[in-house]
Design an enzyme around this catalytic site. Structure first.
Site, PDB file in Angstrom:
ATOM      1  N   ILE A 102      78.534  24.925  45.213  1.00 14.31           N
ATOM      2  CA  ILE A 102      79.485  25.388  46.694  1.00 14.31           C
ATOM      3  C   ILE A 102      79.449  24.966  48.266  1.00 14.31           C
ATOM      4  CG2 ILE A 102      80.704  27.494  47.309  1.00 14.31           C
ATOM      5  CD1 ILE A 102      80.294  28.847  44.599  1.00 14.31           C
TER       6      ILE A 102
ATOM      7  N   GLU B 195      81.234  47.750  45.390  1.00 15.89           N
ATOM      8  CA  GLU B 195      82.373  47.196  45.006  1.00 15.89           C
ATOM      9  C   GLU B 195      83.176  48.289  44.331  1.00 15.89           C
ATOM     10  OE1 GLU B 195      82.798  43.014  44.745  1.00 15.89           O
ATOM     11  OE2 GLU B 195      81.589  42.495  46.162  1.00 15.89           O
TER      12      GLU B 195
ATOM     13  N   SER C   4      79.094  35.651  49.189  1.00 22.48           N
ATOM     14  CA  SER C   4      77.330  35.596  48.384  1.00 22.48           C
ATOM     15  C   SER C   4      77.898  36.954  47.937  1.00 22.48           C
ATOM     16  CB  SER C   4      76.376  35.334  49.328  1.00 22.48           C
ATOM     17  OG  SER C   4      76.464  36.292  50.102  1.00 22.48           O
ATOM     18  N   ARG C   5      77.411  38.156  47.982  1.00 17.59           N
ATOM     19  CA  ARG C   5      77.001  39.395  47.577  1.00 17.59           C
ATOM     20  C   ARG C   5      76.985  40.027  48.284  1.00 17.59           C
ATOM     21  NH1 ARG C   5      78.942  37.421  43.901  1.00 17.59           N
ATOM     22  NH2 ARG C   5      77.780  37.098  41.777  1.00 17.59           N
TER      23      ARG C   5
ATOM     24  N   HIS D 284      87.160  40.837  46.344  1.00 17.38           N
ATOM     25  CA  HIS D 284      85.741  39.616  45.546  1.00 17.38           C
ATOM     26  C   HIS D 284      87.200  38.334  44.958  1.00 17.38           C
ATOM     27  CE1 HIS D 284      81.683  39.480  43.283  1.00 17.38           C
ATOM     28  NE2 HIS D 284      82.454  38.317  43.453  1.00 17.38           N
TER      29      HIS D 284
HETATM   30  C1  DGY Z   1      80.543  34.880  40.616  1.00 15.33           C
HETATM   31  O1  DGY Z   1      81.376  33.559  39.474  1.00 15.33           O
HETATM   32  O2  DGY Z   1      79.271  35.309  40.581  1.00 15.33           O
HETATM   33  C2  DGY Z   1      81.516  34.914  41.277  1.00 15.33           C
HETATM   34  O3  DGY Z   1      81.122  35.923  42.610  1.00 15.33           O
HETATM   35  C3  DGY Z   1      82.628  35.571  40.353  1.00 15.33           C
HETATM   36  O4  DGY Z   1      82.385  36.723  39.918  1.00 15.33           O
END
Ligand code: DGY
Length: 321
Positions: free
Chosen positions: A159, A268, A238-239, A287
């Site tokens: 990505i 979330e 990311s998270r 998200h």
């Molecule tokens: C993932 O694919 O991990 C994205 O955050 C969507 O959930």
């Protein structure tokens, strides 16, 4: 009798049709999200589970409740909600959906970068609130340029490369990145590998793309914000927990950063009165990194193909390793 599987979220009709050729498929179609208790109840006799990154955690307790389970296929690339080690010990195979979402997530990173730099969300609110009364916009509302700025990518995977291509070829940006180790990149990319400190000190935009692991939890905290000399815009796709949220609030309060553009949060969904939302220079999205019709279809289909292979005794396409 076909093997029984449970899917924690509705999937497109074509995916459902595909799955039903291989298994007896029960899909959670309620509006309310599935709770952990409801999931534990439904896994008793299933051989396969199709989940997402927002499903309840797939851990030892769930494995104990699902003695027949053989396969867990996630319709996401991130799998921090799956205890892969525990699954491995029980011989349960886990899969995810890399690659099919790269360009879609990279597009969202650019959306966040541009919209935060040019204050699109804030200025749209300004118009909607009827505040645009003079023909000329006051200089207080000017933004910063994305073109020719320096972009620092933390977590340069596939990505990240898709983001770097957009930044270098589309916006003439200087791209640099930090990973634990340098990567062999697309030859056309001129992205420099730098230390985390150098990236923090010299980037105008910092994009966090690293997966969430015990090592990357709070990768960006008070110490890291203090090093950000150029008052960058921080973008997290990311998270949530890769950035220490309390430290982020302090960085916004002390203007150590120009703004933050966030697609992910600690817990979330976030409520409308979340402390981060009091800042006009925070751009917040729910998200949606991979959330286009085409990409979510590909992710669901890849998870279904993984499941079909696994319950038919074939190797999966994209196992988590
Ligand atoms: C993932 O694919 O991990 C994205 O955050 C969507 O959930």
């Amino acid at each position: 009798m076909k093997p029984r599987i449970f899917v924690t979220k509705p999937v497109p009709a074509k995916v459902e049709e595909f799955l039903s050729a291989y298994c007896d498929c029960v899909i959670w179609k309620e509006n309310a999200p599935l709770t952990r208790e409801q999931l534990l109840e439904r896994v008793k006799d299933v051989e396969g589970l199709i989940v997402t990154s927002s499903s309840p955690r797939i851990d030892q307790e769930l494995l104990d409740a699902a003695p027949r389970l053989k396969a867990v296929c996630s319709m996401s690339v991130g799998y921090d909600n799956i205890d892969v080690q525990a699954l491995r010990q029980r011989g349960v195979v886990a899969t995810h959906t890399p690659d099919v979402l790269n360009d879609t997530v990279a597009d969202l990173v650019m959306t966040l970068m541009l919209s935060s730099a040019r204050r699109a969300g804030e200025l749209e609110r300004y118009i909607r609130e009827g505040k645009w009364q003079k023909k000329e916009l006051d200089g207080r509302y000017f933004g910063v340029d994305v073109h020719h700025a320096t972009l620092g990518i933390i977590g340069m995977g596939r990505i990240g490369e898709a983001v770097a291509r957009r930044a270098q070829f589309g916006f003439d940006m200087k791209v640099q990145y930090y990973n634990r180790r340098p990567r062999t990149l697309d030859k056309r990319l001129e992205a420099a590998y730098v230390s985390l400190d150098e990236l923090l000190e010299t980037s105008d935009f910092i994009v966090v793309l690293t997966p969430l692991t015990p090592e990357t939890r709070h990768l960006i905290g008070d110490k890291e914000f203090a090093k950000m000399k150029k008052q960058p815009i921080l973008i997290n796709v990311s998270r949530g927990p890769t950035v220490d949220e309390e430290a982020l609030l302090r960085a916004l309060e002390q203007k150590q950063i120009r703004g933050a553009a966030l697609d992910v949060f600690y817990k979330e969904p976030i409520p409308g009165d979340h402390p981060l939302l009091q800042y006009e220079n925070v751009t917040a999205l729910p998200h949606i990194g991979s959330a286009t019709h085409a990409t979510r279809f590909k992710m669901a289909m890849l998870a279904a193909e993984n499941m079909a292979n696994l319950i038919s005794g074939k190797p999966p396409l994209t196992e988590i390793r």
